[in-house]
Design a protein around this motif. Sequence first.
Motif, short mmCIF file in Angstrom:
data_model
loop_
_atom_site.label_atom_id
_atom_site.label_comp_id
_atom_site.label_asym_id
_atom_site.label_seq_id
_atom_site.Cartn_x
_atom_site.Cartn_y
_atom_site.Cartn_z
N ILE A 44 79.31 58.07 23.37
CA ILE A 44 79.22 58.93 24.65
C ILE A 44 78.82 60.17 24.15
O ILE A 44 79.47 60.86 23.54
N ASP A 45 77.63 60.73 24.87
CA ASP A 45 77.08 61.96 24.53
C ASP A 45 76.84 62.29 23.39
O ASP A 45 76.99 63.62 22.59
N PHE A 84 74.23 61.32 29.73
CA PHE A 84 74.30 61.64 31.29
C PHE A 84 73.27 62.28 31.87
O PHE A 84 72.96 63.49 31.30
N ASP A 138 83.41 66.18 34.85
CA ASP A 138 83.19 64.71 34.28
C ASP A 138 83.87 63.66 34.97
O ASP A 138 83.33 62.59 35.33
N SER A 139 85.10 63.83 35.41
CA SER A 139 86.00 62.85 36.31
C SER A 139 86.31 63.53 37.49
O SER A 139 86.06 64.62 37.56
N LYS A 166 80.58 62.34 35.59
CA LYS A 166 79.84 61.42 34.87
C LYS A 166 80.69 60.03 34.71
O LYS A 166 81.78 60.10 34.29
N LYS A 167 79.99 59.10 34.94
CA LYS A 167 80.81 57.80 34.98
C LYS A 167 80.78 56.74 33.58
O LYS A 167 80.33 55.93 33.57
N VAL A 168 81.61 57.63 32.97
CA VAL A 168 81.90 57.10 31.58
C VAL A 168 82.56 55.73 31.63
O VAL A 168 82.32 54.92 30.86
N GLU A 169 83.48 55.50 32.67
CA GLU A 169 84.05 54.18 32.69
C GLU A 169 82.98 52.92 33.04
O GLU A 169 83.10 52.03 32.54
N ALA A 181 79.85 53.15 32.22
CA ALA A 181 78.97 53.11 30.76
C ALA A 181 79.68 52.08 29.83
O ALA A 181 79.28 51.39 29.37
N SER A 182 80.92 52.48 29.68
CA SER A 182 81.75 51.63 28.65
C SER A 182 81.95 50.37 29.04
O SER A 182 81.76 49.38 28.43
#
Length: 238
Positions: free
Chosen positions: A11-12, A33, A149-150, A171-174, A176-177
């Motif tokens: 990520i990033d 992102f 971010d969240s 940023k919807k890291v969850e 993406a994961s």
Amino acid sequence: EKYSDAKFVIIDGEPNDGNGNALVADNTVSIFFAEQESGFAAGVAAALELQTGDLGFIGGMEIPSVQRFDVGFQQGVAYANEKYGTSVSLKDENIVYSGSFTDKALGQQLAATMYDRGVKAIFAAAGGTGTGVITEAKTREGAWVIGVDSDQYSEGIKPDGTSVILTSAVKKVEKASYNMVQAELNGEFPGGQTLILDAANGGVGIPAENPNLSEDTIAKVSEVYELVKNGEISVRAE
């Protein structure tokens, strides 16, 4: 290369040869992102909700992802001023890069200075330094923070149960994961690729729930987000 049987999702970040040339192996996916688009949505939201006055930005280190939040936020504020008649400013003196993602005391000090000169809301894209901004806002009446971010709403809750978080640039890291795990389970892991999550694929934006935004603000931000999503509004990354 050492663990060729394992799958990696970065990520990033993106592996490179040391000269800036990407080297994303077949067992790896790099995900970035479009921070400028979530910053844009947050800027529109803040301007619409506050209508008038000064906003501020406190970044961590001056790196591309943080700069994209900053640039997008500025464009969002300008868009709201032009399209919706808001009168919100983001002065040069109120755009500060702290140089740190971990200095909570510095974040609180920088925030105090901005609030003292009349800034109504600060967009804090500074990690742990941004936590200091939230801490300072909690000590004041009517001081707002825009999270990063969240959804940081819960981090901004004061003893009276209200939160100083106006909204957050997410940023919807969850997502993406989750998508990468699902892809691997389905035998569709996109190894060797660098992916960009943006408004078009639902990877950035503001939280689904924004208790401190009015229904009218939320409706207008949703309209604007759709324009970004379908390409009618193009948000610069720099």
